[in-house]
Design a protein around this motif. Structure first.
Motif, PDB file in Angstrom:
ATOM      1  N   VAL A 101      -2.694   5.920   3.056  1.00 39.85           N
ATOM      2  CA  VAL A 101      -3.570   5.588   4.180  1.00 39.85           C
ATOM      3  C   VAL A 101      -4.748   6.553   4.128  1.00 39.85           C
ATOM      4  O   VAL A 101      -4.550   7.775   4.086  1.00 39.85           O
ATOM      5  CB  VAL A 101      -2.851   5.701   5.540  1.00 39.85           C
ATOM      6  N   ASP A 161      -2.942  -6.321   5.339  1.00 40.31           N
ATOM      7  CA  ASP A 161      -2.625  -5.031   4.721  1.00 40.31           C
ATOM      8  C   ASP A 161      -2.447  -5.113   3.214  1.00 40.31           C
ATOM      9  O   ASP A 161      -2.630  -4.118   2.507  1.00 40.31           O
ATOM     10  CB  ASP A 161      -1.345  -4.445   5.331  1.00 40.31           C
ATOM     11  N   TYR A 162      -2.060  -6.272   2.711  1.00 40.78           N
ATOM     12  CA  TYR A 162      -1.809  -6.405   1.273  1.00 40.78           C
ATOM     13  C   TYR A 162      -3.078  -6.669   0.472  1.00 40.78           C
ATOM     14  O   TYR A 162      -3.062  -6.636  -0.758  1.00 40.78           O
ATOM     15  CB  TYR A 162      -0.802  -7.533   1.015  1.00 40.78           C
ATOM     16  N   HIS A 172      -7.700  -5.229  13.831  1.00 37.36           N
ATOM     17  CA  HIS A 172      -7.134  -5.456  12.507  1.00 37.36           C
ATOM     18  C   HIS A 172      -8.072  -6.414  11.784  1.00 37.36           C
ATOM     19  O   HIS A 172      -8.214  -7.564  12.186  1.00 37.36           O
ATOM     20  CB  HIS A 172      -5.733  -6.048  12.637  1.00 37.36           C
ATOM     21  N   PRO A 228       0.827  -1.207   0.000  1.00 35.55           N
ATOM     22  CA  PRO A 228       0.000   0.000   0.000  1.00 35.55           C
ATOM     23  C   PRO A 228       0.861   1.257   0.000  1.00 35.55           C
ATOM     24  O   PRO A 228       1.956   1.279   0.577  1.00 35.55           O
ATOM     25  CB  PRO A 228      -0.803  -0.121   1.301  1.00 35.55           C
ATOM     26  N   LEU A 233       2.720   1.639  10.095  1.00 34.75           N
ATOM     27  CA  LEU A 233       2.418   1.482   8.670  1.00 34.75           C
ATOM     28  C   LEU A 233       3.385   2.277   7.794  1.00 34.75           C
ATOM     29  O   LEU A 233       3.838   1.795   6.754  1.00 34.75           O
ATOM     30  CB  LEU A 233       0.984   1.917   8.394  1.00 34.75           C
ATOM     31  N   SER A 279      -9.194  -3.726   0.533  1.00 38.57           N
ATOM     32  CA  SER A 279     -10.401  -3.475   1.316  1.00 38.57           C
ATOM     33  C   SER A 279     -11.358  -2.590   0.528  1.00 38.57           C
ATOM     34  O   SER A 279     -10.949  -1.830  -0.342  1.00 38.57           O
ATOM     35  CB  SER A 279     -10.015  -2.785   2.631  1.00 38.57           C
ATOM     36  N   TYR A 293       5.788   0.192   5.125  1.00 38.16           N
ATOM     37  CA  TYR A 293       5.534   0.288   3.691  1.00 38.16           C
ATOM     38  C   TYR A 293       6.146   1.530   3.046  1.00 38.16           C
ATOM     39  O   TYR A 293       5.897   1.795   1.870  1.00 38.16           O
ATOM     40  CB  TYR A 293       4.015   0.256   3.438  1.00 38.16           C
ATOM     41  N   SER A 316      -4.301   1.512  -1.144  1.00 39.08           N
ATOM     42  CA  SER A 316      -4.371   2.175   0.158  1.00 39.08           C
ATOM     43  C   SER A 316      -4.793   1.243   1.277  1.00 39.08           C
ATOM     44  O   SER A 316      -5.351   0.163   1.048  1.00 39.08           O
ATOM     45  CB  SER A 316      -5.364   3.342   0.095  1.00 39.08           C
ATOM     46  N   ILE A 317      -4.521   1.693   2.491  1.00 39.35           N
ATOM     47  CA  ILE A 317      -5.018   1.059   3.708  1.00 39.35           C
ATOM     48  C   ILE A 317      -6.125   1.951   4.260  1.00 39.35           C
ATOM     49  O   ILE A 317      -5.955   3.164   4.367  1.00 39.35           O
ATOM     50  CB  ILE A 317      -3.898   0.889   4.739  1.00 39.35           C
ATOM     51  N   HIS A 370      -9.289  -1.966   6.711  1.00 35.76           N
ATOM     52  CA  HIS A 370      -8.200  -2.781   7.248  1.00 35.76           C
ATOM     53  C   HIS A 370      -8.157  -2.719   8.768  1.00 35.76           C
ATOM     54  O   HIS A 370      -7.867  -3.716   9.433  1.00 35.76           O
ATOM     55  CB  HIS A 370      -6.862  -2.323   6.661  1.00 35.76           C
ATOM     56  N   TYR A 371      -8.444  -1.531   9.314  1.00 34.32           N
ATOM     57  CA  TYR A 371      -8.383  -1.343  10.757  1.00 34.32           C
ATOM     58  C   TYR A 371      -9.590  -0.550  11.243  1.00 34.32           C
ATOM     59  O   TYR A 371     -10.101   0.330  10.537  1.00 34.32           O
ATOM     60  CB  TYR A 371      -7.125  -0.566  11.149  1.00 34.32           C
TER      61      TYR A 371
END
Length: 277
Positions: free
Chosen positions: A80, A122-123, A118, A77, A172, A126, A176, A144-145, A107-108
């Motif tokens: 964010v 992350d990969y 969580h 990602p 994060l 979403s 990343y 993105s996350i 993601h979160y």
């Protein structure tokens, strides 16, 4: 084999390792079982070693063959996106994100008391951004996350919540190598459609920690020739609906006035912020 299958293969490697945890998963709406089913379906896809099939205008097949490369890794990602849940509790949001019919996720999720949930590797992609655009990127979900903050949108954020968010963002950013400029809000990427994380969100506090930019305390006067539309585009805003883009900018960087009119102070802030990009 097409690029999409490669991506799924990369994702699978991470998913396999991430699922091996000693800590039991929280069960909401039978989510662990459904999650595993979804992962298994991706694994089935990445096992395919088929080649692309092409034909010319006369229908003649173009020779093709699958030859496995050894030079690859996971896609990561690069943004964010911060949201507020617009719901009454973290429990309600967890329920929403574990029902297939809602077609929305993140993601979160960070609760008011600072607990972090969580919800997705992350990969993986979403479904949090929806129809959105930032700069030339038109599919924000794919790069993105998404982080949802337990907040109904009309109240300040809790100190414990912001503290946990900053710790999460630090993790994060380091993991990343996410650029400082790429920590933004849902309202930034969807002007006129979304207003989260709202005017109550402490963007200035986040900027001090290296997550996003904020204007300097002493502002230079924007020149008379200042092209504010170009400046909005430089930051990343979609200006196809200019009033909405102005509102989105002010929601993030002005906050005490979110009208579609730019005052001289607003222009000064925009001029200052745009120079950081």
């Amino acid at each position: 084999m097409n690029l999409k299958l490669y991506v799924y293969f990369f994702l699978a490697l991470t998913i396999i390792s991430s699922c091996k945890t000693k800590k039991p998963a929280t069960i909401v709406n039978n989510s662990p079982k459904v999650y595993k089913t979804q992962i298994d379906s991706l694994l089935d896809i990445v096992k395919i070693k088929d080649t692309v099939r092409l034909a010319d205008s006369a229908g003649t097949a173009i020779p093709s063959e699958f030859v496995a490369t050894v030079n690859f890794n996971l896609r990561k990602p690069n943004y964010v996106i911060i949201h507020h849940t617009a719901q009454d509790s973290a429990k309600q949001t967890l329920n929403t994100f574990t029902l297939a019919r809602t077609q929305v996720s993140a993601h979160y999720v960070v609760s008011r008391d600072g607990k972090v949930y969580h919800m997705l590797n992350d990969y993986l992609r979403s479904w949090h951004a929806g129809v959105s655009k930032w700069g030339s990127v038109t599919d924000m979900n794919s790069c993105s996350i998404g982080i949802e903050l337990d907040n109904n949108g009309v109240q300040p954020f809790q100190d414990a919540q912001v503290k946990s968010l900053i710790l999460l963002l630090a993790k994060l950013k380091k993991a990343y190598n996410i650029p400082t400029a790429n920590f933004i809000g849902h309202s930034d990427i969807a002007p006129g459609r979304k207003t989260d994380p709202s005017a109550y969100f402490p963007w200035k506090t986040l900027a001090k920690s290296g997550f996003g930019y904020w204007s300097d305390d002493v502002l230079e006067l924007a020149p008379e020739t200042f092209d504010y539309v170009a400046a909005l585009r430089i930051i990343g805003y979609d200006t196809s609906n200019l009033p909405a883009a102005i509102k989105a900018f002010k929601l993030h960087f002005i906050q005490n006035d979110v009208s579609s009119q730019l005052t001289q102070l607003d222009l000064n802030v925009l001029f200052n912020v745009a120079k950081k990009y």
